[in-house]
Design an enzyme around this catalytic site. Structure first.
Site, PDB file in Angstrom:
ATOM      1  N   ASN A   1      13.046  20.766 -76.735  1.00  0.00           N
ATOM      2  CA  ASN A   1      13.712  19.609 -76.137  1.00  0.00           C
ATOM      3  C   ASN A   1      15.151  19.571 -76.600  1.00  0.00           C
ATOM      4  O   ASN A   1      15.482  20.078 -77.664  1.00  0.00           O
ATOM      5  CB  ASN A   1      13.051  18.308 -76.630  1.00  0.00           C
ATOM      6  CG  ASN A   1      11.712  18.065 -75.981  1.00  0.00           C
ATOM      7  OD1 ASN A   1      11.477  18.445 -74.839  1.00  0.00           O
ATOM      8  ND2 ASN A   1      10.824  17.430 -76.721  1.00  0.00           N
TER       9      ASN A   1
ATOM     10  N   LYS B   1       6.860  40.677 -76.806  1.00  0.00           N
ATOM     11  CA  LYS B   1       7.732  40.071 -75.797  1.00  0.00           C
ATOM     12  C   LYS B   1       7.145  40.310 -74.398  1.00  0.00           C
ATOM     13  O   LYS B   1       6.786  41.439 -74.054  1.00  0.00           O
ATOM     14  CB  LYS B   1       9.131  40.703 -75.894  1.00  0.00           C
ATOM     15  CG  LYS B   1      10.110  40.086 -74.938  1.00  0.00           C
ATOM     16  CD  LYS B   1      11.491  40.713 -75.055  1.00  0.00           C
ATOM     17  CE  LYS B   1      12.389  40.139 -73.966  1.00  0.00           C
ATOM     18  NZ  LYS B   1      13.662  40.830 -73.887  1.00  0.00           N
TER      19      LYS B   1
ATOM     20  N   PHE C   1      11.147   6.143 -81.104  1.00  0.00           N
ATOM     21  CA  PHE C   1      12.298   6.243 -80.212  1.00  0.00           C
ATOM     22  C   PHE C   1      11.808   6.507 -78.791  1.00  0.00           C
ATOM     23  O   PHE C   1      10.771   7.151 -78.596  1.00  0.00           O
ATOM     24  CB  PHE C   1      13.225   7.384 -80.649  1.00  0.00           C
ATOM     25  CG  PHE C   1      14.256   6.918 -81.636  1.00  0.00           C
ATOM     26  CD1 PHE C   1      13.885   6.630 -82.940  1.00  0.00           C
ATOM     27  CD2 PHE C   1      15.576   6.733 -81.252  1.00  0.00           C
ATOM     28  CE1 PHE C   1      14.823   6.165 -83.853  1.00  0.00           C
ATOM     29  CE2 PHE C   1      16.518   6.279 -82.152  1.00  0.00           C
ATOM     30  CZ  PHE C   1      16.151   5.997 -83.441  1.00  0.00           C
TER      31      PHE C   1
ATOM     32  N   LYS D   1       5.699   1.822 -74.411  1.00  0.00           N
ATOM     33  CA  LYS D   1       5.472   2.739 -75.531  1.00  0.00           C
ATOM     34  C   LYS D   1       5.184   1.973 -76.819  1.00  0.00           C
ATOM     35  O   LYS D   1       4.341   2.373 -77.614  1.00  0.00           O
ATOM     36  CB  LYS D   1       6.711   3.619 -75.709  1.00  0.00           C
ATOM     37  CG  LYS D   1       6.391   5.055 -75.977  1.00  0.00           C
ATOM     38  CD  LYS D   1       7.626   5.918 -75.879  1.00  0.00           C
ATOM     39  CE  LYS D   1       7.831   6.436 -74.464  1.00  0.00           C
ATOM     40  NZ  LYS D   1       8.950   7.353 -74.359  1.00  0.00           N
TER      41      LYS D   1
ATOM     42  N   LYS E   1       1.522   2.901 -78.205  1.00  0.00           N
ATOM     43  CA  LYS E   1       1.448   3.673 -79.450  1.00  0.00           C
ATOM     44  C   LYS E   1       1.275   2.767 -80.669  1.00  0.00           C
ATOM     45  O   LYS E   1       1.297   3.235 -81.793  1.00  0.00           O
ATOM     46  CB  LYS E   1       2.713   4.524 -79.603  1.00  0.00           C
ATOM     47  CG  LYS E   1       2.884   5.561 -78.494  1.00  0.00           C
ATOM     48  CD  LYS E   1       3.851   6.652 -78.907  1.00  0.00           C
ATOM     49  CE  LYS E   1       4.014   7.688 -77.808  1.00  0.00           C
ATOM     50  NZ  LYS E   1       4.658   8.922 -78.262  1.00  0.00           N
TER      51      LYS E   1
END
Ligand code: C5P
Length: 436
Positions: A227, A306, A340, A354, A358
């Protein structure tokens, strides 16, 4: 005089080194022979990893050259409002005022003190002070008769009432041959007094765990899923909590920031590693702040070699990562949990959802659709929610936003039932030796 008393104990001097790292210090130099001591002060600040910008008044340049401060601070020295501006909008004083975490004027001449008392703004230094919300400290340096003069003393009283701080002056022999009060504090005393500005004491002795940065989920030995996250917000929060007196543990995903020297630091890469590091010590924490941009999914398995691009398409099967914060909030004796929410739309709606889903105590939402703030920017703005309350932390540097968020957390934490089974952390420094 209400100046902060200098401390001479070496341990306190060590604390200075810790708390000025990454702080933006605007050092104002006004005209006085003590300006030569400020050169040493800049050196000490830079050694402590503070960012230093110097603004000089016209008369200061008669005592010491801007070049000296430029060489020592590593930044151009600003001396006059009307010189060529380095900021795009030609508003140096505003840019400087916003940048500064604290302003220290050392030496502060009788004239500068008088000018600040009357809100004068006829040069860059006074204009910047007038435009800044940062704490302002003055280190007076002048002849003892000038200091004792009731005009100066009245000005000092007025400025003190407005919240400006006075570091010193000290008494002793003066450059002019007089003996008395009016000597500028020595650089190490100023350094100590300055660091005290950041020690809010709001979380003294509280154990705080912070997660920061992204996680990396490997696909094969060269590729990964991750991210956006610079880690700056989480690191600023860890530092603000440390400044507030907390015992801080920072668990960080891969970022390009240096590990804070005075904070227990655990480096991880994947979400599972972050989860394990959190779980290993969460029982001892009173506050958990989850600022990390954790990858929600990871490839089912990391390919040992790979993957070759033999086909037009590639499907990578993914599996959910543990929800680190939700698992913490589920604990029987849970810490105060702050999450966050980075959202691109309907920030309030998703943040509140949220918070409830949570089972968090507080959530800080940031609108990441505005590309000028958030992710890789040095600035941020937050909408903070808790059950029955809300506070907007308007756009500012991440350091200042972090400090205000820690203030809010400390306030809310003080109003909640504390977890009962917390044991005090071992010496954080000892432990950080093994985790770097
Ligand atoms: O669910 P979402 O990712 O939107 O929630 C964001 C909050 O949850 C942040 O505080 C983030 O650090 C935390 N989080 C977590 N573990 C995950 C995903 C998010 O702790 N797997």
């Amino acid at each position: 005089m209400q100046g902060i008393k200098p401390a001479s104990h070496p341990y306190l001097l060590e604390l200075v080194t810790m708390s000025l790292a990454n702080k933006n210090i605007l050092l104002g130099i006004s005209g006085g022979i003590a300006a030569y001591k400020s050169a040493e002060l800049v050196r000490e600040l830079v050694r402590d990893n503070a960012s230093v910008r110097v603004v000089m008044t016209r008369s200061a340049k008669e005592f010491i050259t801007p070049l000296t401060f430029q060489a020592l601070s590593g930044n151009p020295v600003l001396t006059d409002e009307f010189e060529q501006s380095e900021s795009a909008n030609g508003m140096d004083h505003i840019a400087m005022a916003r940048w500064a975490d604290a302003i220290l004027i050392a030496p502060a001449s009788a004239n500068t003190i008088a000018k600040l008392t009357h809100g004068g703004a006829d040069d860059l230094l006074s204009t910047t002070c007038l435009a800044s919300k940062a704490p302002i400290a003055l280190a007076p340096a002048m002849n003892q008769a000038m200091w004792a003069n009731s005009a100066t003393q009245d000005n000092v009283e007025i400025l003190s009432k407005r919240g400006l701080l006075f570091f010193g002056p000290a008494a002793g022999s003066q450059a002019c041959g007089d003996v008395g009060e009016g000597r500028m504090f020595e650089p190490h005393q100023l350094l100590l007094s300055l660091s005290n500005l950041f020690n809010t004491g709001e979380l003294t002795g509280i154990n705080v765990m912070v997660t920061a940065g992204p996680t990396r989920e490997p696909i094969d030995p060269v590729r990964y899923i991750s991210n956006h996250s610079s880690g700056r917000m989480g690191y600023a929060i860890a530092e603000a909590a440390h400044d507030a007196g907390a015992n801080v543990q920072l668990i960080s995903g891969p970022v390009s920031l240096a590990a804070p020297e005075d904070i227990e630091y655990i480096s991880v890469s994947t979400a599972q590693e972050m989860f394990d590091a959190v779980q290993a010590d969460i029982e001892t924490q009173q506050i958990f702040i989850s600022c990390a941009a954790v990858a929600d999914y990871r490839p089912v398995a990391k390919q040992p070699e790979k993957i070759k691009k033999l086909h037009d398409g590639l499907t990578v099967e993914m599996v959910r990562n543990p929800d680190i914060i939700a698992e913490v909030a589920k604990l029987k004796s849970k810490p105060f949990v702050v999450g966050f929410a980075a959202e691109t739309r309907e920030l309030k709606k998703y943040a509140l959802q949220k918070l409830e889903r949570k089972r968090l105590d507080m959530i800080a939402g940031n609108d990441v659709s505005d590309t000028n703030i958030g992710f890789d920017s040095p600035e941020n703005a937050l909408e903070v929610f808790w059950a029955g309350g809300h506070c907007s932390l308007e756009r500012d540097t991440k350091t200042k936003i972090a400090r205000r968020l820690i203030g809010l957390i400390a306030e809310r934490y003080a109003n909640t039932d504390k977890r009962s089974n917390v044991t005090v952390l071992k010496n954080a420094k000892d432990r950080s030796q093994n985790t770097r």
